[in-house]
Design an enzyme around this catalytic site. Structure first.
Site, mmCIF file in Angstrom:
data_model
loop_
_atom_site.group_PDB
_atom_site.id
_atom_site.type_symbol
_atom_site.label_atom_id
_atom_site.label_comp_id
_atom_site.label_asym_id
_atom_site.label_seq_id
_atom_site.Cartn_x
_atom_site.Cartn_y
_atom_site.Cartn_z
ATOM 1 N N GLY A 146 2.233 -6.684 17.538
ATOM 2 C CA GLY A 146 2.425 -5.242 17.460
ATOM 3 C C GLY A 146 3.126 -4.813 16.184
ATOM 4 N N GLN A 155 -1.037 -20.680 15.734
ATOM 5 C CA GLN A 155 -0.589 -19.825 14.633
ATOM 6 C C GLN A 155 -0.784 -20.539 13.288
ATOM 7 O OE1 GLN A 155 0.095 -16.828 15.324
ATOM 8 N NE2 GLN A 155 1.631 -15.897 13.986
ATOM 9 N N CYS A 188 -19.239 5.863 -16.483
ATOM 10 C CA CYS A 188 -20.116 6.550 -15.529
ATOM 11 C C CYS A 188 -21.422 5.789 -15.432
ATOM 12 C CB CYS A 188 -20.395 7.989 -15.984
ATOM 13 S SG CYS A 188 -18.991 9.081 -15.891
ATOM 14 N N GLU A 191 -18.386 -2.535 -7.886
ATOM 15 C CA GLU A 191 -19.052 -3.429 -8.844
ATOM 16 C C GLU A 191 -20.160 -4.237 -8.176
ATOM 17 O OE1 GLU A 191 -18.584 -3.297 -12.027
ATOM 18 O OE2 GLU A 191 -16.892 -1.913 -11.914
ATOM 19 N N ARG A 245 9.965 -15.067 13.708
ATOM 20 C CA ARG A 245 9.657 -14.497 15.025
ATOM 21 C C ARG A 245 9.695 -15.610 16.067
ATOM 22 N NH1 ARG A 245 9.191 -9.744 18.062
ATOM 23 N NH2 ARG A 245 7.308 -9.746 19.331
ATOM 24 N N GLY A 253 -14.136 6.273 -10.968
ATOM 25 C CA GLY A 253 -12.688 6.239 -10.906
ATOM 26 C C GLY A 253 -12.058 7.058 -12.016
ATOM 27 N N GLY A 292 -27.018 3.156 -6.779
ATOM 28 C CA GLY A 292 -25.793 2.427 -7.078
ATOM 29 C C GLY A 292 -26.076 1.255 -7.986
ATOM 30 N N SER A 293 -26.476 0.122 -7.380
ATOM 31 C CA SER A 293 -26.707 -1.090 -8.156
ATOM 32 C C SER A 293 -27.975 -1.028 -8.996
ATOM 33 C CB SER A 293 -26.792 -2.298 -7.201
ATOM 34 O OG SER A 293 -25.617 -2.412 -6.437
#
Length: 600
Positions: A332, A256, A61, A355, A237, A102, A68-69
């Protein structure tokens, strides 16, 4: 070293199947256990045994709802009661609630809680960590004084029950203080081997570095998965072709290849960095356990901190961008949830924040480099980093006098070309960042504002260029090492060069701005070299993917099964969907009621 490597393989293998499962296991057995093992002593062995035997669920914790940081601003307090030899934990208000923890939402029974330690005389000794029981392991009901719950649904990784916790006069034994940085004597006096509170804070939070190193590995796994799916899909494909009767695989198209194959190269380079860096962390942790107080151990800790604070952002951003590119490259079909690209993308997304926010973390790396630069320039102290990541800075002046000399794309196919460019780039950005910082210090009223106003285009870019150089140098050394099979070296070296040139191309403006590039030729031949390497690697792409992809059951993407039966597998998966052939339960209402548009 064999056991840590096996553990890394186990966690990454679980992550390929489901990161929520892997994260829950990792948080319990490594993060909590690491915090207790490195931050505690022999008296805490019982907690480690319970964790190892999976008798308790746990985590750490640290973050608050409102901080936070900024760990210095944590407001959870632990007052020592000398009369009972206990600490009393309190959360002053809801903004001080531990948040985003967590395993905390539903399952954690114990946690390492960071709080400000007060002795019975009312004096605050700064941030310390304590083992606190959150729930009864037999009933999972909260312990007295503990308010604990789930923060709700997230954008991804919902198998992890992130939660919150608040403490109201929660009493824990004195022995639950993790005492490697500070302790309470039998008389109630605070003692610490660190005289400087800043060093004590750094040592207290040092165990958190393992989380960033682990996230690098997590993001590399995600990158492997999306690249495996997209390249296998692209190899099977078929769309369009030279003639109307002939369709070719979309991987044959230059566009591609340019979209996907650099991410394949990044997956290989980052994977090697992740694994070797993990072993560097193990070396550091062994030193901590052996109570190594040598200067080298201290420098190793600083270097690992700097590399992890840049490695985590670079790796998580590369996976993030790669996941989106792979999703789009599959058209798609890539948007269908059953093909998993969306889930991987969403599960990777929090790695850019967990983190430490990526952009904020990069400041830690640039601060480290600027400190070294001051030592080199002002004190004439050479860089002697244990991992060698900064050794080249000793040739700072000589490197800055270099220029880009390649005249053809073929000359750029040697990885020494991008490596040399990166060395110049880091040195140039280091000099420019230092100058910018000094200018801002003359204008600003405090150092905080000066550093804050030196980030964009300067310190942030410096940190990214430095970690890219480190990753490229490590992978270059690996691909040229005699222990690497000679039969694999040619293709691995191509991947190395492609990763270097592709990454370097994002810094074109600075390379021209600083004078390393002149004229239009350098930009053109680097672009040509990237395309040439993509074309050369195209025929090996599927084999390279097969070497890093998990079994079909784990990859769990119909369009990316190893048998190449793209449409057969996709059709089968669609037909097996839940109630896919059934009419909806609301069919009668839909058919009997007139549409609203008809009434209008």
């Amino acid at each position: 070293m064999e056991k840590p490597q096996k553990l890394l393989v186990l966690i990454n293998s679980l992550g390929m199947y489901d990161w929520s499962l892997a994260a829950k296991f990792f948080l319990n057995t490594q993060v909590f256990a690491g915090a207790v093992g490195n931050g505690g002593s022999e008296r805490h062995q019982n907690f480690l045994n319970q964790t190892r035997n999976m008798e308790v669920g746990s985590n750490i914790c640290n973050n608050q709802m409102s901080h936070g940081s900024n760990t210095k601003a944590i407001r959870t307090v632990a007052h020592f009661d000398a009369s009972t030899k206990e600490f009393i934990l309190n959360s002053p208000d809801f903004e001080a609630a531990k948040f985003w923890v967590g395993n905390m939402g539903k399952t954690a029974t114990h946690a390492v809680v960071y709080a400000q330690l007060y002795t019975s005389d009312g004096q605050c000794h700064g941030l310390h960590s304590f083992v606190v029981q959150i729930r009864d392991p037999k009933t999972l009901l909260p312990m007295p004084g503990v308010m604990v719950g789930d923060i709700g649904k997230k954008l991804g990784q919902n198998g992890i029950d992130n939660g919150f916790a608040m403490f109201y006069n929660v009493r824990i034994p004195q022995e639950n203080l993790l005492n490697s940085t500070g302790d309470i004597s039998p008389s109630g006096k605070y003692t610490s081997r660190y005289k400087d509170p800043k060093q004590r804070l750094g040592a207290s939070l040092g165990t958190l570095s393992s989380g960033r190193v682990s996230i690098i590995g997590m993001t590399v796994v995600n990158l492997k998965l999306v690249v495996s799916i997209a390249i296998r899909f692209s190899a099977t494909r078929r769309q369009f072709g030279p003639t109307e009767k002939e369709e070719i695989p979309v991987l044959e198209y230059q566009l591609q290849q340019w979209r996907l194959i650099p991410y394949l190269a990044a997956a290989y380079a980052l994977d090697y960095f992740s694994k070797s860096f993990f072993m560097n962390l193990i070396e550091l942790q062994i030193g901590i356990l052996m109570k190594d107080r040598s200067p080298r151990q201290a420098e190793l800790g600083k270097e690992i901190h700097a590399l992890s604070c840049a490695g985590k952002p670079l790796a998580s951003w590369t996976a993030q961008h790669g996941a989106q590119e792979c999703r789009e490259a599959c058209g798609g079909h890539g948007f269908l949830a059953i093909n998993r690209l969306g889930d991987i993308r969403n599960d990777n997304d929090p790695n850019c924040t967990y983190e430490g926010d990526n952009n904020v973390l990069l400041q830690q790396t640039s601060n480290y480099l600027l400190g070294l630069f001051h030592s080199i320039r002002e004190d004439n102290i050479p860089c002697e980093s244990p991992l060698g990541s900064t050794h080249f800075l000793n040739d700072f002046k000589t490197i800055l006098s270099h220029k880009f000399t390649a005249r053809t794309a073929r000359e750029c196919l040697d990885c020494t070309v991008p490596l040399a460019a990166y060395k110049w780039l880091v040195c140039y950005l280091l000099r420019e960042s230092n100058q910018k910082l000094q200018q801002e210090r003359q204008k600003a009223t405090n150092d905080f504002d000066a550093r804050n106003n030196s980030q964009v285009y300067y310190c942030r870019s410096l940190a990214l260029a430095f970690i890219e150089h480190t990753i490229l140098q490590r992978y270059y050394d690996y691909t040229h090492d005699t222990s690497t099979p000679a039969s694999l070296q040619p293709v691995l070296r191509k991947l190395c060069t492609l990763y270097g040139l592709w990454s370097l191309s994002k810094h074109m403006a600075v390379l021209y701005q600083g004078g390393y590039f002149t004229g239009e030729l350098p930009g053109k031949i680097i672009q040509d070299a990237v395309l040439e390497l993509c074309a050369e690697l195209k025929d090996d792409a599927v084999s390279l993917v097969d070497a890093i992809a998990p079994p079909d059951f784990i990859l769990n993407s119909p369009i990316a099964k190893a048998d190449g039966e793209l449409y057969k597998n996709l059709w089968s998966a669609v037909l097996q969907g839940e109630k896919v052939l059934e009419r909806p339960s609301w069919w009668a209402e839909f058919c009997t009621k007139k549409p609203l548009i008809a009434k209008l």
